[in-house]
Design a protein around this motif. Structure first.
Motif, PDB file in Angstrom:
ATOM      1  N   LYS A  14     -27.065   4.096  38.546  1.00 17.19           N
ATOM      2  CA  LYS A  14     -26.684   3.140  37.498  1.00 17.19           C
ATOM      3  C   LYS A  14     -27.728   3.214  36.390  1.00 17.19           C
ATOM      4  N   PHE A  15     -27.255   3.156  35.156  1.00 13.64           N
ATOM      5  CA  PHE A  15     -28.176   3.141  34.019  1.00 13.64           C
ATOM      6  C   PHE A  15     -27.632   2.161  33.000  1.00 13.64           C
ATOM      7  N   GLN A  16     -28.507   1.791  32.086  1.00 17.25           N
ATOM      8  CA  GLN A  16     -28.119   0.858  31.030  1.00 17.25           C
ATOM      9  C   GLN A  16     -28.137   1.630  29.712  1.00 17.25           C
ATOM     10  N   VAL A  17     -27.056   1.560  28.940  1.00 16.14           N
ATOM     11  CA  VAL A  17     -27.028   2.204  27.626  1.00 16.14           C
ATOM     12  C   VAL A  17     -27.691   1.245  26.636  1.00 16.14           C
ATOM     13  N   LEU A  18     -28.818   1.670  26.074  1.00 16.13           N
ATOM     14  CA  LEU A  18     -29.565   0.826  25.140  1.00 16.13           C
ATOM     15  C   LEU A  18     -29.088   1.023  23.704  1.00 16.13           C
ATOM     16  N   ASN A  19     -28.561   2.228  23.434  1.00 13.71           N
ATOM     17  CA  ASN A  19     -28.183   2.563  22.070  1.00 13.71           C
ATOM     18  C   ASN A  19     -27.215   3.742  22.133  1.00 13.71           C
ATOM     19  N   SER A  20     -26.189   3.730  21.286  1.00 10.85           N
ATOM     20  CA  SER A  20     -25.226   4.815  21.301  1.00 10.85           C
ATOM     21  C   SER A  20     -24.921   5.237  19.868  1.00 10.85           C
ATOM     22  N   THR A  21     -25.012   6.542  19.603  1.00  9.28           N
ATOM     23  CA  THR A  21     -24.672   7.058  18.268  1.00  9.28           C
ATOM     24  C   THR A  21     -23.578   8.112  18.464  1.00  9.28           C
ATOM     25  N   ALA A  22     -23.113   8.690  17.366  1.00  9.37           N
ATOM     26  CA  ALA A  22     -22.093   9.744  17.466  1.00  9.37           C
ATOM     27  C   ALA A  22     -22.654  10.981  18.168  1.00  9.37           C
ATOM     28  N   ASN A  23     -23.995  11.164  18.134  1.00 14.28           N
ATOM     29  CA  ASN A  23     -24.626  12.369  18.686  1.00 14.28           C
ATOM     30  C   ASN A  23     -25.243  12.222  20.070  1.00 14.28           C
ATOM     31  N   TYR A  24     -25.637  11.012  20.450  1.00 10.08           N
ATOM     32  CA  TYR A  24     -26.342  10.835  21.725  1.00 10.08           C
ATOM     33  C   TYR A  24     -26.321   9.375  22.166  1.00 10.08           C
ATOM     34  N   GLU A  25     -26.776   9.163  23.426  1.00 12.73           N
ATOM     35  CA  GLU A  25     -26.997   7.818  23.956  1.00 12.73           C
ATOM     36  C   GLU A  25     -28.466   7.691  24.332  1.00 12.73           C
ATOM     37  N   ILE A  26     -28.993   6.495  24.223  1.00 13.44           N
ATOM     38  CA  ILE A  26     -30.316   6.197  24.784  1.00 13.44           C
ATOM     39  C   ILE A  26     -30.044   5.381  26.040  1.00 13.44           C
ATOM     40  N   ARG A  27     -30.526   5.889  27.189  1.00 14.46           N
ATOM     41  CA  ARG A  27     -30.276   5.219  28.463  1.00 14.46           C
ATOM     42  C   ARG A  27     -31.578   4.828  29.159  1.00 14.46           C
ATOM     43  N   HIS A  28     -31.508   3.717  29.866  1.00  5.89           N
ATOM     44  CA  HIS A  28     -32.622   3.294  30.722  1.00  5.89           C
ATOM     45  C   HIS A  28     -32.183   3.454  32.172  1.00  5.89           C
ATOM     46  N   TYR A  29     -32.963   4.233  32.935  1.00  8.42           N
ATOM     47  CA  TYR A  29     -32.697   4.429  34.366  1.00  8.42           C
ATOM     48  C   TYR A  29     -33.733   3.671  35.179  1.00  8.42           C
ATOM     49  N   PRO A  30     -33.296   2.988  36.240  1.00  8.25           N
ATOM     50  CA  PRO A  30     -34.257   2.303  37.110  1.00  8.25           C
ATOM     51  C   PRO A  30     -35.023   3.321  37.966  1.00  8.25           C
ATOM     52  N   SER A  31     -35.985   2.851  38.751  1.00  9.53           N
ATOM     53  CA  SER A  31     -36.690   3.727  39.694  1.00  9.53           C
ATOM     54  C   SER A  31     -35.688   4.271  40.708  1.00  9.53           C
ATOM     55  N   LEU A  32     -35.851   5.532  41.083  1.00  9.56           N
ATOM     56  CA  LEU A  32     -34.930   6.190  42.014  1.00  9.56           C
ATOM     57  C   LEU A  32     -35.716   6.967  43.058  1.00  9.56           C
ATOM     58  N   VAL A  33     -35.101   7.176  44.225  1.00 11.05           N
ATOM     59  CA  VAL A  33     -35.685   8.059  45.235  1.00 11.05           C
ATOM     60  C   VAL A  33     -34.915   9.377  45.158  1.00 11.05           C
ATOM     61  N   VAL A  34     -35.650  10.488  45.100  1.00 11.64           N
ATOM     62  CA  VAL A  34     -35.011  11.797  44.971  1.00 11.64           C
ATOM     63  C   VAL A  34     -35.481  12.742  46.074  1.00 11.64           C
ATOM     64  N   ALA A  35     -34.608  13.710  46.395  1.00  8.16           N
ATOM     65  CA  ALA A  35     -34.984  14.856  47.232  1.00  8.16           C
ATOM     66  C   ALA A  35     -35.119  16.004  46.252  1.00  8.16           C
ATOM     67  N   GLU A  36     -36.249  16.705  46.280  1.00 11.44           N
ATOM     68  CA  GLU A  36     -36.419  17.780  45.304  1.00 11.44           C
ATOM     69  C   GLU A  36     -36.982  19.035  45.952  1.00 11.44           C
ATOM     70  N   ILE A  37     -36.678  20.150  45.310  1.00 13.01           N
ATOM     71  CA  ILE A  37     -37.236  21.436  45.729  1.00 13.01           C
ATOM     72  C   ILE A  37     -37.688  22.159  44.473  1.00 13.01           C
ATOM     73  N   THR A  38     -38.879  22.760  44.540  1.00 11.16           N
ATOM     74  CA  THR A  38     -39.389  23.557  43.426  1.00 11.16           C
ATOM     75  C   THR A  38     -39.456  24.991  43.923  1.00 11.16           C
ATOM     76  N   TYR A  39     -38.860  25.894  43.172  1.00  7.33           N
ATOM     77  CA  TYR A  39     -38.781  27.277  43.634  1.00  7.33           C
ATOM     78  C   TYR A  39     -38.755  28.246  42.469  1.00  7.33           C
ATOM     79  N   ASP A  40     -39.078  29.483  42.785  1.00  5.10           N
ATOM     80  CA  ASP A  40     -38.957  30.571  41.829  1.00  5.10           C
ATOM     81  C   ASP A  40     -37.603  31.216  42.107  1.00  5.10           C
ATOM     82  N   PRO A  41     -36.677  31.203  41.139  1.00  5.60           N
ATOM     83  CA  PRO A  41     -35.355  31.790  41.380  1.00  5.60           C
ATOM     84  C   PRO A  41     -35.421  33.212  41.938  1.00  5.60           C
TER      85      PRO A  41
END
Length: 196
Positions: A14-41
């Protein structure tokens, strides 16, 4: 049929849209827990999406979840990809793509509020961490997220944000909302640039 078109109904953070224009949105995201992997393709047969199956195995997309519980974890979208952070002496510096390391992230469902609440991965390449709340400038586009298209969207978004007085505070993130086997016309992507 649904799989080919990539129309899998899954939750997104879930995110909150703070501002919206014809070209982009400004969004606020809360803290999240992620699973991540860093690799060399290059280590994964040159596959830039090679981290997807490793993360998918952790949550149990294709069978038994590869985590210590083992607990099936619901898939969420988008899948996030960014240049990996390289730590030099004191400050983290983000590397640019092109054969360098890539970080791919799955956002875990909201029920996991802290990293330690999520099941531990069996594969030590998968790291569970918390991402603090963030504000992004976001542009959405359809089709293949090729290196050229992403560079073009990133460049335009950065210029639009700076023109409107936003201070860019980091490198772009590519957000993809469909699994890798989705046909190009049905793919939805976003370029997200952190702003202050």
């Amino acid at each position: 049929m649904g799989m080919v078109f990539g129309k899998i109904r899954v939750a997104s953070p879930k995110f909150q849209v703070l501002n919206s224009t014809a070209n982009y949105e400004i969004r606020h995201y809360p803290s999240l827990v992620v699973a991540e992997i860093t690799y060399d393709p290059a280590d994964l047969k040159g596959n830039k999406d090679g981290g997807f199956s490793i993360l998918a195995n952790y949550i149990g997309v294709f069978g038994k979840p590869q985590n210590t519980k083992p607990e099936k974890i619901d898939m969420t979208t988008p899948v996030l990809t960014k240049a990996a952070e390289k730590v030099d002496m004191t400050t983290p510096v983000l590397t640019k793509g092109n054969g360098e390391k890539v970080t791919m992230q799955f956002t875990l469902p909201e029920k996991y509020k802290k990293a330690e609440e999520a099941p531990e991965p069996v594969d030590e390449r998968v790291v569970i961490k918390e991402e603090g709340e963030k504000k992004y400038g976001v542009v959405r586009f359809k089709g293949m997220a090729t290196t050229e298209v992403v560079a073009e969207k990133t460049d335009k978004l950065k210029k639009d944000l700076e023109k409107d007085g936003f201070k860019v505070s980091g490198e772009h993130v590519l957000a993809r909302y469909n699994p890798p086997w989705t046909l190009p016309p049905f793919r939805i992507n976003e370029v997200m640039i952190p702003v202050e």
